[in-house]
Enzyme design. Structure first.
Site, short mmCIF file in Angstrom:
data_model
loop_
_atom_site.label_atom_id
_atom_site.label_comp_id
_atom_site.label_asym_id
_atom_site.label_seq_id
_atom_site.Cartn_x
_atom_site.Cartn_y
_atom_site.Cartn_z
N TYR A 23 -8.10 -53.49 11.93
CA TYR A 23 -8.38 -53.76 13.53
C TYR A 23 -9.35 -54.24 14.19
CZ TYR A 23 -8.47 -51.68 18.18
OH TYR A 23 -8.39 -51.77 19.44
N ASP A 24 -10.41 -53.97 13.71
CA ASP A 24 -11.62 -54.71 14.34
C ASP A 24 -11.63 -56.33 14.24
OD1 ASP A 24 -12.87 -52.26 14.58
OD2 ASP A 24 -14.01 -52.37 12.96
N GLU A 68 5.63 -25.00 27.51
CA GLU A 68 4.61 -26.05 27.07
C GLU A 68 3.30 -25.45 27.38
OE1 GLU A 68 5.16 -29.40 29.97
OE2 GLU A 68 7.49 -29.33 29.56
N LYS A 107 -0.05 -25.04 28.92
CA LYS A 107 -0.92 -25.39 30.07
C LYS A 107 -2.13 -25.91 29.88
CE LYS A 107 -1.69 -23.26 34.65
NZ LYS A 107 -2.74 -24.28 34.86
N ASP A 123 -5.66 -27.30 30.26
CA ASP A 123 -6.83 -27.23 31.17
C ASP A 123 -7.46 -28.50 31.38
OD1 ASP A 123 -7.97 -25.79 33.11
OD2 ASP A 123 -9.22 -24.64 31.48
N GLU A 176 -1.97 -34.71 32.02
CA GLU A 176 -3.02 -34.22 32.06
C GLU A 176 -4.09 -34.65 31.14
OE1 GLU A 176 -2.51 -31.68 34.23
OE2 GLU A 176 -3.99 -30.14 33.94
N TYR A 223 3.68 -35.11 30.59
CA TYR A 223 4.69 -34.04 30.33
C TYR A 223 5.89 -34.04 31.80
CZ TYR A 223 1.46 -31.75 33.74
OH TYR A 223 0.57 -31.57 34.91
N LYS A 238 -0.27 -17.17 32.49
CA LYS A 238 -1.67 -17.54 32.46
C LYS A 238 -1.97 -16.52 31.09
CE LYS A 238 -4.23 -19.58 34.73
NZ LYS A 238 -4.63 -19.54 36.02
N CYS A 272 -42.85 -23.18 13.65
CA CYS A 272 -41.57 -23.10 13.05
C CYS A 272 -41.43 -21.58 12.53
CB CYS A 272 -41.56 -24.08 12.18
SG CYS A 272 -40.17 -23.93 11.03
N CYS A 274 -41.38 -22.11 8.15
CA CYS A 274 -42.56 -22.71 7.52
C CYS A 274 -43.78 -22.38 8.26
CB CYS A 274 -42.51 -23.89 7.15
SG CYS A 274 -42.48 -25.11 8.40
N CYS A 314 -39.59 -28.82 14.46
CA CYS A 314 -40.49 -28.50 13.42
C CYS A 314 -40.64 -29.67 12.61
CB CYS A 314 -40.09 -27.55 12.31
SG CYS A 314 -40.67 -27.54 10.68
N CYS A 336 -40.58 -28.32 5.02
CA CYS A 336 -39.99 -27.05 5.50
C CYS A 336 -38.62 -26.59 4.82
CB CYS A 336 -39.73 -27.13 7.01
SG CYS A 336 -38.78 -25.58 7.75
S1 IVH Z 1 4.20 -28.75 35.54
C1 IVH Z 1 6.06 -28.77 39.40
N1 IVH Z 1 3.38 -28.79 33.04
O1 IVH Z 1 -1.17 -26.82 35.48
C2 IVH Z 1 5.55 -28.98 38.05
N2 IVH Z 1 1.69 -28.36 34.64
O2 IVH Z 1 -1.20 -24.51 37.62
C3 IVH Z 1 4.10 -28.45 37.98
N3 IVH Z 1 -0.57 -28.28 33.86
O3 IVH Z 1 -1.40 -28.60 38.52
C4 IVH Z 1 3.35 -28.96 36.90
N4 IVH Z 1 -0.05 -28.39 31.73
O4 IVH Z 1 -2.24 -29.64 36.40
C5 IVH Z 1 3.11 -28.65 34.24
N5 IVH Z 1 2.64 -28.81 30.70
C6 IVH Z 1 2.39 -28.61 31.99
C7 IVH Z 1 0.72 -28.49 32.39
C8 IVH Z 1 0.85 -28.29 33.99
C9 IVH Z 1 -1.09 -28.33 32.71
C10 IVH Z 1 -1.49 -28.16 35.19
C11 IVH Z 1 -1.12 -29.08 36.30
C12 IVH Z 1 -0.59 -28.16 37.22
C13 IVH Z 1 -1.38 -26.85 37.06
C14 IVH Z 1 -0.56 -25.54 37.50
#
Ligand code: IVH
Length: 674
Positions: free
Chosen positions: A34-35, A113, A115, A117, A178, A230, A319, A413, A416, A431, A436
């Protein structure tokens, strides 16, 4: 071929390999190969800088810093989601939408799916090319962070990514995803960041947000960000399938990274079951999630249900229970690391977080403790995410009763007793005693660990025991152990001793980059070890390198270079190296490549097309790889052979036009004596 054509072909090839590596997790060429491709492209672009385009893989390293981010208007509102916290909320959601359905009794199916963060990103493709990437902003207007998003290796610059794909994306396409910071990289990244004096990021989400908000995209490029896509936000001229499940498959088909953890649920009961299963599993994946998103699979139907405020009715976020808890900080202990760093570790009143009892948490360093004003006896907020060590977010100062004590910096430390020193230019206290015993325990632990030489059957207590008994004085001593030494140890019977010796013997076959990693030089982990050996070829060449040589290597900064030089300048370390050499460990990368070179298909690249008479294309691919060759998706002038069967189409024509030899299955079998 003109230089322009050469550049285009190389770009496609490199982007395809980035996709194999970062999206499919199934590379078909080595890092060194690759490099080589990448360097070839850099050289051609240096000759003809006017041919550099923004979608060139070389631009993933970042571009000129910006003064500010521009504002961009999204083609459709970027919505958020209503929340549910348990199965009852889920049923209530279902009942509400039932009243709006054309037939309240109709059966709905769902996609569930993770969610993620992270940070929402909105990606625009025109004629299959990535032209703009934006943050969500207020849902109508976001910020243009195209330069930063381009640096994410898994983000397609062109779709479909796989040249063999027959999918054609709509000429105008906007998708939503995301961006996030993988958990396995977060802890190490934060530690390295703090070593430079910068404040730690509170959590992976902040790290992702901070990385994407850099005006200088070369900073973003150095962060291990990734993303999952997504949803489709807008498209013109072309078809997008009607169900969420097919949409995810389509996104994957275009080459977008899509979470492997999405699932189909035929009814509401299985949605609830999936959610419950994920409460348990959420800590086993490499990205942080704060719930599951439940989506009605039939998208036109879901969209027809409309919104409440900014929340569409056709989907809901379930959630998870919080992963943050409060507990008492009972004490702060000092942990001696393998490089001598004295790290503060929190001793907590045991608390259950996400199904695990947490007793200890990392406090990073003493500056961090002072900055957050954490005191012994405080009630503290503890967070746990993935496999990373739980960490303390901060104290709840309002709950203090005056009995709390400040955390003192260690002057000596604890293992020791030697005085502790402040490392120059860094926040860490260390240390400084190379003898040690606690440091040695940690060095041996690291030497045999999975990240380094991966010695089988070397138990957690074994290193400490061997050191305590005077059998091991440095990491290389493990190769001088014999059966009698081990049998004399407490808890060692013949089988255990033999297994350990077999594990130690097998570790001598490990490649040189693992040997280099195992030495435990500061900042030389497996990635840096790979870079160094790719560039220099052997540990001996590294030992002979000077500051300038080291800094000339891509990815090696002056700080790392100094640590390497200091390590090799030390007599004791040199002696350890000689002991490892005498034990027969690999010091050079060449040995591995010679073994590959002896194979019949070494250095040959195949493309496989059409239906072969007796074997599947996967089988043929496996055979090529077993014999030292590689398989790529697209025919280019670098293809050695096209292996073609019945109904070979475009690839056959391309091979013929480029003069690439075409062979059939029988000829292929002869090549490998099959
Ligand atoms: S669907 C109308 N799918 O969660 C559709 N959101 O609290 C709305 N998020 O603002 C989004 N994973 O940033 C969707 N698989 C997922 C997600 C997802 C993370 C986030 C997204 C959204 C927040 C909603």
């Amino acid at each position: 071929m003109t230089i322009n054509e050469q550049i285009t072909q190389l770009r496609d090839e490199i982007n395809y390999h980035l996709y194999r590596y970062h999206v499919l997790d199934a590379p078909v060429i080595s890092d060194a190969e690759y490099d080589a491709l990448y360097r070839e492209l850099v050289e051609l672009e240096q000759q003809r800088p006017e041919l550099i385009t923004p979608d060139s893989p070389t631009q993933r390293a970042g571009a000129e810093p910006l003064g500010a981010f521009e504002k961009v208007t999204h083609p459709a509102p970027i919505l958020s989601l209503a929340n549910a916290f348990n199965a009852a909320d889920l049923r209530a959601w279902h009942a509400r939408i039932g009243r709006l359905l054309p037939d309240p009794e109709m059966n709905l199916d769902y996609v569930v799916e993770p969610k993620l963060d992270g940070l929402t990103v909105v990606l625009t493709y025109r004629d299959g090319r990535f032209t703009q990437g934006a943050t969500r902003g207020n849902g109508q207007i976001g910020e243009n962070i195209t330069q930063n998003l381009r640096t994410i290796r898994g983000l397609p610059q062109r779709i479909p990514v796989d040249p063999a794909s027959d999918l054609t994306p709509p000429p105008y396409l906007v998708v939503r995803g995301e961006a996030f910071f993988p958990l396995d990289k977060f802890e190490a990244f934060n530690l390295a960041r703090m070593a430079t004096g910068a404040a730690a990021y509170m959590n992976p989400r902040n790290a992702a947000a901070g990385s994407l908000r850099q005006l200088d995209s070369t900073i973003t490029a150095a962060r291990p960000l990734t993303l999952f896509v997504y949803d489709f936000i807008a498209w013109e001229g072309g078809d997008i399938p009607p169900t969420q499940w097919e949409r995810l498959a389509r996104l994957r088909g275009y080459g977008f990274p899509v979470s492997p953890d999405n699932q189909q649920c035929p009814d509401l009961g299985s949605v609830a079951a999936a959610y419950n299963a994920w409460i348990e599993k959420r800590n086993q994946i490499n990205y942080e999630i704060d719930g599951m998103v439940v989506k009605i699979n039939d998208r036109p139907l879901a969209d027809s249900l409309g919104f409440v405020g900014k929340d569409p009715r056709g989907a809901i976020a379930m959630k998870f229970p919080a992963q943050e808890k409060t507990t008492k900080l009972l004490d702060v202990q000092v942990n001696v690391g393998r490089t001598g760093i004295l790290a503060p570790t929190a001793v907590l009143e045991p608390v259950e977080i996400g199904g695990v009892i947490v007793r200890n948490a990392t406090l990073h360093n003493y500056d961090e403790i002072a900055r957050k004003d954490i005191r012994i006896g405080d009630t503290v907020v503890v967070k746990r995410a993935g496999d990373v060590i739980p960490y303390i977010i901060g104290p709840v100062a309002a709950l203090r009763d005056g009995s709390e004590r400040a955390v003192e910096r260690p002057s000596h430390c604890p293992a020791c007793g030697e005085p502790a020193i402040q490392i120059e230019g860094e926040v860490a206290i260390a240390c400084d005693n190379p003898a040690c015993p606690e440091q040695l325990v940690r060095r041996v632990e690291y030497f045999v660990s999975r990240a380094a030489l991966d010695v089988d059957n070397f138990g957690a207590q074994t290193g400490a025991l061997l050191i305590e008994q005077g059998l091991v004085h440095d990491i290389a001593d493990i190769y001088t152990l014999n059966r009698d030494d081990l049998l004399a140890l407490e808890g060692f019977k013949e089988k255990k001793a033999d297994n350990l010796l077999a594990g130690i013997a097998a570790s001598k076959q490990q490649p040189a980059d693992r040997v280099l990693t195992a030495l435990g030089i500061r900042y030389v982990g497996s990635v840096v070890a790979g870079l160094l050996l790719n560039a220099l070829g052997s540990i001996d060449a590294l030992a002979a390198a000077n500051q300038e040589d080291l800094e000339a290597i891509e990815g090696i900064g002056p700080g790392t270079a100094v640590h390497i030089l200091t390590w090799f300048a030390n007599e004791k370390n040199r002696a350890i190296l000689e002991k490892l050499r005498a034990a027969g460990l690999n010091f050079a990368v060449a040995e591995r490549e010679t073994a590959v070179a002896a194979q019949p298909l070494a250095r040959l690249t195949f493309v496989i097309t059409g239906t072969l008479p007796t074997m599947s294309r996967d089988k043929a691919k496996a055979l090529v790889e077993q014999h030292g060759g590689k398989v790529t998706g697209a025919v280019s002038k670098k293809t050695s052979y096209l292996l073609a069967g019945e109904k070979a189409g475009g690839k056959l024509a391309k091979a013929q036009s480029l003069g690439v030899p075409v062979i059939d299955e029988a000829a292929f079998k002869t090549m490998i004596n099959f």
